[in-house]
Design a protein around this motif. Structure first.
Motif, PDB file in Angstrom:
ATOM      1  N   TRP A 218     -27.040  16.534  17.226  1.00 19.71           N
ATOM      2  CA  TRP A 218     -26.002  15.744  17.880  1.00 19.71           C
ATOM      3  C   TRP A 218     -24.651  16.419  17.657  1.00 19.71           C
ATOM      4  CZ3 TRP A 218     -29.962  13.350  15.191  1.00 19.71           C
ATOM      5  CH2 TRP A 218     -30.683  12.354  15.853  1.00 19.71           C
ATOM      6  N   LEU A 219     -23.827  16.461  18.683  1.00 18.44           N
ATOM      7  CA  LEU A 219     -22.443  16.929  18.539  1.00 18.44           C
ATOM      8  C   LEU A 219     -21.601  15.765  18.030  1.00 18.44           C
ATOM      9  CD1 LEU A 219     -20.517  19.343  19.103  1.00 18.44           C
ATOM     10  CD2 LEU A 219     -20.117  18.331  21.364  1.00 18.44           C
ATOM     11  N   THR A 220     -20.794  15.997  17.011  1.00 16.48           N
ATOM     12  CA  THR A 220     -19.968  14.921  16.459  1.00 16.48           C
ATOM     13  C   THR A 220     -18.800  14.605  17.392  1.00 16.48           C
ATOM     14  OG1 THR A 220     -18.627  16.498  15.200  1.00 16.48           O
ATOM     15  CG2 THR A 220     -20.553  15.552  14.092  1.00 16.48           C
ATOM     16  N   GLY A 221     -18.252  13.398  17.242  1.00 18.74           N
ATOM     17  CA  GLY A 221     -17.174  12.954  18.114  1.00 18.74           C
ATOM     18  C   GLY A 221     -15.935  13.808  18.037  1.00 18.74           C
ATOM     19  N   SER A 222     -15.669  14.383  16.885  1.00 21.20           N
ATOM     20  CA  SER A 222     -14.499  15.245  16.717  1.00 21.20           C
ATOM     21  C   SER A 222     -14.741  16.659  17.233  1.00 21.20           C
ATOM     22  CB  SER A 222     -14.124  15.320  15.232  1.00 21.20           C
ATOM     23  OG  SER A 222     -15.196  15.908  14.481  1.00 21.20           O
ATOM     24  N   CYS A 223     -16.002  16.943  17.616  1.00 20.10           N
ATOM     25  CA  CYS A 223     -16.403  18.286  18.067  1.00 20.10           C
ATOM     26  C   CYS A 223     -16.164  19.345  16.992  1.00 20.10           C
ATOM     27  CB  CYS A 223     -15.686  18.683  19.358  1.00 20.10           C
ATOM     28  SG  CYS A 223     -16.121  17.624  20.762  1.00 20.10           S
ATOM     29  N   SER A 224     -16.182  18.912  15.735  1.00 17.81           N
ATOM     30  CA  SER A 224     -15.962  19.849  14.635  1.00 17.81           C
ATOM     31  C   SER A 224     -17.242  20.558  14.225  1.00 17.81           C
ATOM     32  CB  SER A 224     -15.369  19.116  13.430  1.00 17.81           C
ATOM     33  OG  SER A 224     -16.252  18.087  13.006  1.00 17.81           O
TER      34      SER A 224
END
Length: 360
Positions: A218-224
């Motif tokens: 999953w890609l995190t919401g912050s795109c970090s």
């Protein structure tokens, strides 16, 4: 399969032809002869069919009205166009939560905590057993799991369902406790492990879960970073994004699969850049394509990539499904909604493929 001849064609030629049929046509063809009837249970043919299907990912979209009271499902196929299908065989109002290798994981809308895994093309389904752990229906903040993942192994014909989310003990504040429940189709049981996370996820982050190399991503919401769940060891870890991606204002990132590999798609005002993780263990990302968005400039703010191959990319907007052909650099509209009151198509769009995969 045993070497036989079917009419005027060698067996292998017949198998290659049948492996490219839509699965509904394939099942109808079983009435032709005993050999064809046995095909759908033959391991070699199943491998051949699923291998061909992997080269033709499709787009699954739930088209619903603005109130969410009425909806229907469509499949957008680059080869065969648009077709409708139904999940009415589940005898329940459901929401598609995850898609992987031809199977869907659906949650019941009226009954929280009830989940199904189904193959919509063969209309087989399995009602997952309820876990003894009450955490499945007590995720914070709304009782729904933050992350829902489906991992289907085409080689072993086994699958896992993952429900993960933050949990708050009654009367206490959230403390970062991250509960993860994993269903195993082989044992028909759930297992649980607890960790601590502080990541948040957008709606598209939750939808775009990718199964690759025995793990869910999953890609995190912050795109970090990319959050990875290793299903062999029940361990969460984090993976870096490509070094050259620009996380500045105006850039959006999406996590997709590309021919079995993990892929990150970056969309800015003028460009779409596609990276592929070709060396998974060493986390070596390669920039494989840079696409000008000038000819669809007006759609860029609301466009979302959903699935891709080395040949094309499917993207969804509020009312349209587009395909971009990477070799010819041509854009094409595959589907559009005429009703102005529908929810955005990208909101409930998933990558999909037609496979012979039993979920029973």
């Amino acid at each position: 399969m045993n070497s036989q001849r079917c009419g005027y064609f060698p067996d292998e030629v017949v198998l290659q032809i049948l492996s490219r049929l839509p699965i509904k046509s394939l099942f109808r063809s079983r009435t032709v002869c005993k050999l064809w009837y046995r095909l759908v249970s033959d391991k070699y043919f199943i491998h051949l069919y699923n291998e061909a299907s992997a080269k033709n990912p499709m787009l699954l979209v739930e088209v619903s009205d603005s109130l969410g009271s009425r909806s229907n499902l469509i499949v957008v196929d680059n080869r065969r166009g648009v077709s409708e299908f139904s999940l009415d065989f589940l005898k329940d109002r459901v929401k598609v939560r995850a898609s992987c290798n031809g199977l869907l994981c659906c949650s019941s809308i009226p009954d929280k905590g009830v989940y199904y895994v189904c193959n919509p093309m063969t209309r087989e389904f399995k009602l997952l057993p309820k876990s003894r752990e009450r955490h499945v229906t007590r995720f914070y903040p709304d009782g729904e799991a933050t992350l829902v993942g489906l991992a289907c192994n085409l080689s072993t014909q086994k699958f896992n369902v993952v429900l993960a989310g933050y949990h708050r003990t009654f009367g206490h504040r959230p403390d970062g406790t991250f509960i993860c429940m994993v269903y195993d189709s082989e044992s028909n049981k759930w297992r649980k492990f607890v960790s601590f996370q502080d990541d948040q996820f957008t709606h598209m982050n939750k939808n775009q879960v990718v199964y690759a190399n025995g793990a869910l991503h999953w890609l995190t919401g912050s795109c970090s970073c990319i959050l990875v769940l290793d299903l062999d060891y029940d361990i969460w870890r984090k993976m870096s994004l490509p070094e050259k991606v620009s996380c500045g204002s105006g850039n959006r990132f999406y996590l997709l699969e590309s021919d079995g590999c993990l892929s990150v798609v970056q969309i800015s005002d003028a460009w779409m850049r596609i990276w592929v993780l070709r060396e998974y263990e060493r986390e070596e990302w390669h920039l494989v394509d840079t696409v000008s968005l000038r000819c669809i400039k007006g759609l860029v703010p609301g466009i979302f990539p959903i699935c891709q191959t080395g040949e094309y990319v499917f993207l969804a907007t509020h009312k349209q499904i587009l395909v971009f052909y990477r070799k010819t650099r041509v854009w094409k509209e595959m589907y559009s909604v005429k009703n102005s009151s529908t929810l955005p198509l990208w909101y409930s769009a998933h990558a999909f493929r037609s496979t012979i995969f039993s979920c029973r």
